[in-house]
Scaffold this motif. Structure first.
Motif, PDB file in Angstrom:
ATOM      1  N   SER A  84       1.419  -0.386  -8.570  1.00  0.00           N
ATOM      2  CA  SER A  84       1.283   0.513  -7.418  1.00  0.00           C
ATOM      3  C   SER A  84      -0.195   0.567  -7.048  1.00  0.00           C
ATOM      4  CB  SER A  84       1.789   1.927  -7.756  1.00  0.00           C
ATOM      5  OG  SER A  84       0.924   2.532  -8.699  1.00  0.00           O
ATOM      6  N   VAL A  85      -0.467   1.063  -5.858  1.00  0.00           N
ATOM      7  CA  VAL A  85      -1.866   1.254  -5.461  1.00  0.00           C
ATOM      8  C   VAL A  85      -2.503   2.311  -6.364  1.00  0.00           C
ATOM      9  CG1 VAL A  85      -3.314   2.216  -3.624  1.00  0.00           C
ATOM     10  CG2 VAL A  85      -1.644   0.437  -3.099  1.00  0.00           C
ATOM     11  N   SER A  86      -1.717   3.318  -6.733  1.00  0.00           N
ATOM     12  CA  SER A  86      -2.238   4.367  -7.628  1.00  0.00           C
ATOM     13  C   SER A  86      -2.747   3.754  -8.927  1.00  0.00           C
ATOM     14  CB  SER A  86      -1.143   5.378  -7.971  1.00  0.00           C
ATOM     15  OG  SER A  86      -0.531   5.870  -6.823  1.00  0.00           O
ATOM     16  N   PHE A 112      -4.747   7.798   1.785  1.00  0.00           N
ATOM     17  CA  PHE A 112      -3.447   8.288   1.362  1.00  0.00           C
ATOM     18  C   PHE A 112      -3.708   9.188   0.146  1.00  0.00           C
ATOM     19  CE2 PHE A 112       0.699   8.177  -0.661  1.00  0.00           C
ATOM     20  CZ  PHE A 112       1.515   8.401   0.427  1.00  0.00           C
ATOM     21  N   THR A 114      -2.691   9.670  -2.735  1.00  0.00           N
ATOM     22  CA  THR A 114      -2.769   9.083  -4.085  1.00  0.00           C
ATOM     23  C   THR A 114      -4.174   8.566  -4.404  1.00  0.00           C
ATOM     24  OG1 THR A 114      -1.285   7.875  -5.551  1.00  0.00           O
ATOM     25  CG2 THR A 114      -2.181   6.592  -3.747  1.00  0.00           C
ATOM     26  N   TYR A 162      -2.672   6.437   7.431  1.00  0.00           N
ATOM     27  CA  TYR A 162      -1.207   6.506   7.405  1.00  0.00           C
ATOM     28  C   TYR A 162      -0.627   7.520   8.389  1.00  0.00           C
ATOM     29  CZ  TYR A 162      -1.430  10.833   4.683  1.00  0.00           C
ATOM     30  OH  TYR A 162      -1.662  12.119   4.283  1.00  0.00           O
ATOM     31  N   ASP A 187      -8.280   0.547   0.945  1.00  0.00           N
ATOM     32  CA  ASP A 187      -6.825   0.540   0.789  1.00  0.00           C
ATOM     33  C   ASP A 187      -6.267  -0.020   2.102  1.00  0.00           C
ATOM     34  OD1 ASP A 187      -4.134   1.155   0.863  1.00  0.00           O
ATOM     35  OD2 ASP A 187      -4.374   3.254   0.309  1.00  0.00           O
ATOM     36  N   TYR A 189      -3.114  -0.915   2.697  1.00  0.00           N
ATOM     37  CA  TYR A 189      -1.642  -0.855   2.639  1.00  0.00           C
ATOM     38  C   TYR A 189      -1.004  -0.646   4.018  1.00  0.00           C
ATOM     39  CZ  TYR A 189       2.473   0.087  -0.407  1.00  0.00           C
ATOM     40  OH  TYR A 189       3.648   0.048  -1.093  1.00  0.00           O
ATOM     41  N   GLN A 190      -1.665   0.131   4.887  1.00  0.00           N
ATOM     42  CA  GLN A 190      -1.037   0.458   6.186  1.00  0.00           C
ATOM     43  C   GLN A 190      -1.280  -0.605   7.258  1.00  0.00           C
ATOM     44  OE1 GLN A 190       1.100   2.636   7.383  1.00  0.00           O
ATOM     45  NE2 GLN A 190       1.395   3.775   5.491  1.00  0.00           N
ATOM     46  N   LYS A 213       5.430  -2.162   2.960  1.00  0.00           N
ATOM     47  CA  LYS A 213       5.272  -1.779   4.370  1.00  0.00           C
ATOM     48  C   LYS A 213       5.216  -3.050   5.232  1.00  0.00           C
ATOM     49  CE  LYS A 213       3.216   2.357   2.528  1.00  0.00           C
ATOM     50  NZ  LYS A 213       4.408   3.215   2.514  1.00  0.00           N
TER      51      LYS A 213
HETATM   52  C1  PLP Z   1      -2.234   3.757   2.751  1.00  0.00           C
HETATM   53  C2  PLP Z   1      -1.371   3.998   1.545  1.00  0.00           C
HETATM   54  N1  PLP Z   1      -1.894   3.882   0.323  1.00  0.00           N
HETATM   55  C3  PLP Z   1      -1.174   4.095  -0.785  1.00  0.00           C
HETATM   56  C4  PLP Z   1       0.160   4.472  -0.700  1.00  0.00           C
HETATM   57  C5  PLP Z   1       0.940   4.738  -1.946  1.00  0.00           C
HETATM   58  O1  PLP Z   1       0.656   3.815  -2.926  1.00  0.00           O
HETATM   59  P1  PLP Z   1       1.440   3.726  -4.306  1.00  0.00           P
HETATM   60  O2  PLP Z   1       2.692   4.515  -4.204  1.00  0.00           O
HETATM   61  O3  PLP Z   1       1.700   2.244  -4.465  1.00  0.00           O
HETATM   62  O4  PLP Z   1       0.549   4.236  -5.338  1.00  0.00           O
HETATM   63  C6  PLP Z   1       0.750   4.587   0.541  1.00  0.00           C
HETATM   64  C7  PLP Z   1       2.178   4.933   0.587  1.00  0.00           C
HETATM   65  O5  PLP Z   1       2.846   5.251   1.377  1.00  0.00           O
HETATM   66  C8  PLP Z   1      -0.034   4.372   1.695  1.00  0.00           C
HETATM   67  O6  PLP Z   1       0.481   4.493   2.915  1.00  0.00           O
END
Ligand code: PLP
Length: 382
Positions: A84-86, A112, A114, A162, A187, A189-190, A213
């Motif tokens: 996970s990103v966390s 985010f 986390t 996000y 990060d 992810y988005q 995503k």
């Molecule tokens: C930008 C972003 N970073 C991190 C996360 C969550 O990361 P993870 O659940 O893999 O730790 C999200 C989840 O929705 C997110 O949108």
């Protein structure tokens, strides 16, 4: 631009849910494609037929690492496989020395939660966290400039916010961070999968992303890129046997470090997820990231213009060059509206007092129009 450069019909035929639904929730979870389904099946078949085939499974995990590296223009040894990103961010954050003069984290209010939580958890070890404010759904570079100083160890700045889809200028933030001797953590992810992103060229020092995503994957896997030369300066305390120089040395009393970013690997890798992640990313690269980015810009523009034309309030900047495909529309009872849209087979994503529409390369202009019509109807007179 009325159509993307690729064959949209052919792409759509490979996403089964499009026969019945309009998925517009890529900011939360991508739809399943034939490629990702086949990849999950390949693992399940191997497990069922062979019982155990670790060589193939680990080879597949390495292939996913290579695919992510290629996706961001990086070398495979500069990529770690995480769950996970966390977890990936914790491996980084826990590896810094927070006791020196340089112990400050400048984190954007657009992280985010986390990621914010991981930085805050380092306060017990001496870290000090300062926040760059979000104003009107966006973040000003001047606020970074004001807060980053010689005491800053790391700047934490997501590429896409996000909540509103606002995209930050990674290179400009990197310049500000580096001018004061700080590292930049991003990060992505988005946004990753919705645009071309070259990590080494971006100026960032560390980049993380999960896959569910815009990368068209599933939960349970994430990747971490660390600029060559920087990984060696970080000694993770979140670690495990796959972070060793040789995971199969089986020497519990020896803590050495895998090459480059491999030191941030931890325990047994997420194998089934690696099969799926590779398939999702591989399909996107096959279609072409430049063409995907161009079509996403059109879809995003249509979302913003269409929402405004229907009298809805769009949060964050409206200019498509400053946004991910995600459009956030102000809506007090967002969960009710999301449920109502779902009853009409339109999948949106409620977050706080907004409903987010996050189309991707497979969506049509008609999808956007129909989603906005349904959204406006569900919200009632504004
Ligand atoms: C930008 C972003 N970073 C991190 C996360 C969550 O990361 P993870 O659940 O893999 O730790 C999200 C989840 O929705 C997110 O949108």
């Amino acid at each position: 631009m009325l159509n993307p450069a690729y064959d949209l019909d052919a792409v759509r035929r490979k996403i089964p849910i499009l026969r019945t639904h309009i998925p517009m929730n890529n900011c939360s979870q991508a739809p399943q494609s034939e490629a990702t389904r086949a990849a999950a099946d390949a693992y399940l078949t191997s497990w069922a037929q062979d019982g155990m085939d670790w060589d193939t499974w680990i080879t597949e995990t390495e292939a996913a690492r290579r695919e992510f590296a290629a996706f961001i223009g990086a070398h495979v040894d500069d990529v770690a496989v995480a769950t996970s990103v966390s977890q990936a961010t914790s491996s980084i954050a826990g590896g810094f020395d927070w006791t020196g003069d340089r112990r400050k984290v400048v984190a954007s209010g657009g992280e985010f939660p986390t990621v914010g939580h991981v930085w805050l958890a380092q306060e017990r070890l001496g870290a000090e966290v300062e926040w760059v404010p979000v104003r009107d759904g966006a973040i000003d570079l001047e606020d970074y400039a004001r807060l980053i100083d010689e005491r800053t160890l790391v700047v934490s700045a997501c590429r896409g916010y996000y909540q509103t889809g606002f995209k930050q200028d990674v290179s400009a933030i990197a310049e500000l961070a580096h001018a004061k001797g700080a590292l930049l953590y991003v990060d992505a992810y988005q946004t990753l999968g919705s645009e071309r992103f070259d990590a080494p060229a971006s100026g960032a020092d560390i980049v993380s992303s999960g896959n569910l995503k815009f990368l068209m994957g599933i939960p349970g896997i994430a990747f971490l890129w660390v600029r060559p030369g920087i990984a060696e300066r970080i000694r993770p305390t979140v670690t495990g046997w796959f972070g060793r120089e040789n995971p199969y040395a089986f020497d519990e009393a020896r803590l050495d470090w895998g090459e480059g970013a491999r030191r941030f690997d931890t325990g047994t890798p997420p194998i089934m997820e690696a099969y799926v992640a590779r398939a999702g990313m591989g399909w996107l690269r096959e279609i072409g990231l430049d063409d995907i980015e161009a079509w996403n810009a059109e879809l995003g523009r249509r979302c913003v213009d269409g929402a405004l034309a229907r009298g809805l309030t769009v949060l964050g900047p409206h200019d498509s060059s400053r946004r991910a495909p995600t459009t956030a529309i102000a809506c007090e009872d967002s969960n009710r509206v999301e449920a109502e849209l779902r009853a009409n087979k339109i999948i949106a994503s409620a977050r706080g007092s907004a409903v987010r529409l996050a189309p991707h390369f497979y969506n049509t202009m008609d999808d956007v129009d129909r989603a906005l019509d349904a959204l406006a109807a569900a919200m009632g007179p504004t």
